[in-house]
Design a protein around this motif. Structure first.
Motif, PDB file in Angstrom:
ATOM      1  N   UNK A  38      -0.396  14.659 -13.195  1.00  0.00           N
ATOM      2  CA  UNK A  38       0.680  13.716 -12.924  1.00  0.00           C
ATOM      3  C   UNK A  38       1.237  13.851 -11.514  1.00  0.00           C
ATOM      4  N   UNK A  39       2.304  13.135 -11.255  1.00  0.00           N
ATOM      5  CA  UNK A  39       2.931  13.121  -9.937  1.00  0.00           C
ATOM      6  C   UNK A  39       3.574  14.476  -9.658  1.00  0.00           C
ATOM      7  N   UNK A  40       3.492  14.990  -8.405  1.00  0.00           N
ATOM      8  CA  UNK A  40       2.842  14.409  -7.224  1.00  0.00           C
ATOM      9  C   UNK A  40       1.398  14.850  -7.049  1.00  0.00           C
ATOM     10  N   UNK A  41       0.893  15.677  -7.958  1.00  0.00           N
ATOM     11  CA  UNK A  41      -0.426  16.285  -7.767  1.00  0.00           C
ATOM     12  C   UNK A  41      -1.556  15.265  -7.823  1.00  0.00           C
ATOM     13  N   UNK A  95       3.313  30.682 -13.947  1.00  0.00           N
ATOM     14  CA  UNK A  95       3.014  29.257 -13.962  1.00  0.00           C
ATOM     15  C   UNK A  95       3.091  28.610 -12.599  1.00  0.00           C
ATOM     16  N   UNK A  96       3.258  29.405 -11.529  1.00  0.00           N
ATOM     17  CA  UNK A  96       3.295  28.848 -10.180  1.00  0.00           C
ATOM     18  C   UNK A  96       1.907  28.389  -9.775  1.00  0.00           C
ATOM     19  N   UNK A  97       1.811  27.168  -9.262  1.00  0.00           N
ATOM     20  CA  UNK A  97       0.539  26.634  -8.770  1.00  0.00           C
ATOM     21  C   UNK A  97       0.364  26.990  -7.298  1.00  0.00           C
ATOM     22  N   UNK A 134      -7.224  21.970   6.534  1.00  0.00           N
ATOM     23  CA  UNK A 134      -6.698  22.129   5.192  1.00  0.00           C
ATOM     24  C   UNK A 134      -5.511  23.056   5.196  1.00  0.00           C
ATOM     25  N   UNK A 135      -4.652  22.901   4.230  1.00  0.00           N
ATOM     26  CA  UNK A 135      -3.484  23.767   4.109  1.00  0.00           C
ATOM     27  C   UNK A 135      -3.264  24.104   2.641  1.00  0.00           C
ATOM     28  N   UNK A 136      -2.498  25.167   2.410  1.00  0.00           N
ATOM     29  CA  UNK A 136      -2.254  25.644   1.059  1.00  0.00           C
ATOM     30  C   UNK A 136      -0.773  25.495   0.731  1.00  0.00           C
ATOM     31  N   UNK A 167       5.447  23.033  -1.784  1.00  0.00           N
ATOM     32  CA  UNK A 167       5.888  23.475  -0.462  1.00  0.00           C
ATOM     33  C   UNK A 167       4.737  24.151   0.267  1.00  0.00           C
ATOM     34  N   UNK A 168       4.727  23.997   1.589  1.00  0.00           N
ATOM     35  CA  UNK A 168       3.707  24.641   2.403  1.00  0.00           C
ATOM     36  C   UNK A 168       3.967  26.140   2.501  1.00  0.00           C
ATOM     37  N   UNK A 169       2.906  26.925   2.459  1.00  0.00           N
ATOM     38  CA  UNK A 169       3.026  28.335   2.769  1.00  0.00           C
ATOM     39  C   UNK A 169       3.173  28.506   4.281  1.00  0.00           C
TER      40      UNK A 169
END
Length: 303
Positions: A149-152, A166-168, A179-181, A195-197
């Protein structure tokens, strides 16, 4: 070498987009995950009967899993009784989603479906993540493929992994081949805006993250200054203040002049699995390797 690395990422992402665009057409094959069992069971014993490696990586299950063709993204279930991966065994075949299951102390091969996404099984064994999609474990097996689902669902995710909390942690493949993580915590039963690392992780080309179940370290891959050639595998350890430490190259026993990527650690904590290009710049022969996970502790900064 730069062109070949970009070519590989383009091919991987093209397959990912094709899987998304043909979801309805392949629903009988992918969403229901209809299986076809092999008539030939393989050997008994853990790890498909393979002799465990030491601190020097070796191909996993030569002739069974790793062949002269393309095998990618291998992952064991938490109980170590199922091994999932993706393979492509020739120009006239589709990429296949495959599992080896231990039944009655023997390992049996099953072709599940055409490729759905890169598999990762959550630490509790209840969810199989497939990029922006997932399946849930039921009494009858795995459920149909569902969208996160949103936003993925609108993000170009190649690989998504999850921690005990449960953190993605997932990557974004961009049109300029960078690319970024990002990460997304589970808060009150819902995942927050990704959020960006930090730049310690996101150096321009960072892909295929694997988060430790306890979130004590993050493994990822990419091309960085001081590397061994093509894509290398790196690790970052979480510091006392909760931030991420500098990216550490896993060294010349893991990384070579070839492409290495998509690493993960078995839930028993014993082995690191990763991929290495054994062929030409066309990536027609990519194998799954494994190595003793003690290499991680050997790199952990001393307090």
């Amino acid at each position: 070498m730069k062109k070949s690395y970009f070519l590989f990422l383009t091919l991987v992402f093209a397959v990912f987009l094709n899987a998304c665009n043909t979801k309805k057409q392949d629903s009988k094959d992918s969403d229901s995950l209809t299986t076809k069992d092999s008539d030939s069971p393989t050997t008994e014993k853990p790890y498909l009967g393979q002799e465990p490696p030491g601190l020097i990586p070796k191909a996993f299950a030569p002739g069974i899993i790793s062949t002269e063709y393309w095998e990618y993204g291998g992952v064991f279930s938490p109980d170590m009784k199922e091994f999932y991966f993706i393979r492509d065994h020739g120009k006239n075949t589709k990429q296949e989603f495959v599992v080896f299951k231990n039944k009655g102390n023997q390992w049996h091969e099953t072709v599940i479906s055409p490729r759905v996404g890169q598999p990762f099984i959550a630490p509790d064994g209840k969810t199989m993540h497939l990029g922006k999609r997932y399946m849930e474990r039921t009494e009858a097996g795995w459920s149909e493929v569902k969208s996160l689902g949103f936003p993925f669902e609108d993000m170009p995710i190649m690989r998504l992994t999850a921690s005990n909390k449960g953190t993605y942690f997932f990557d974004e493949f961009k049109s300029d081949y960078t690319g970024s993580i990002r990460y997304s915590r589970l808060v009150d039963g819902k995942h927050e805006e990704p959020k960006l690392l930090s730049k310690k992780i996101n150096g321009g080309k960072s892909f295929h993250p694997f988060i430790a179940p306890d979130e004590s370290y993050l493994i990822f891959d990419g091309k960085r200054e001081g590397g061994y050639g093509d894509s290398d595998i790196y690790i970052s350890f979480r510091t006392k203040d909760g931030s991420w430490g500098a990216a550490i190259n896993l060294g010349d026993k893991i990384n070579t002049a070839a492409w290495e990527a998509s690493a993960s650690v078995t839930l028993d904590g014993k082995y690191l699995f990763f991929n290495r290009n054994m062929g030409t710049d066309n990536y027609e022969n990519v194998d799954i390797f494994w190595v003793d996970a003690k290499i991680i502790e050997n790199l952990r900064p001393k307090e």
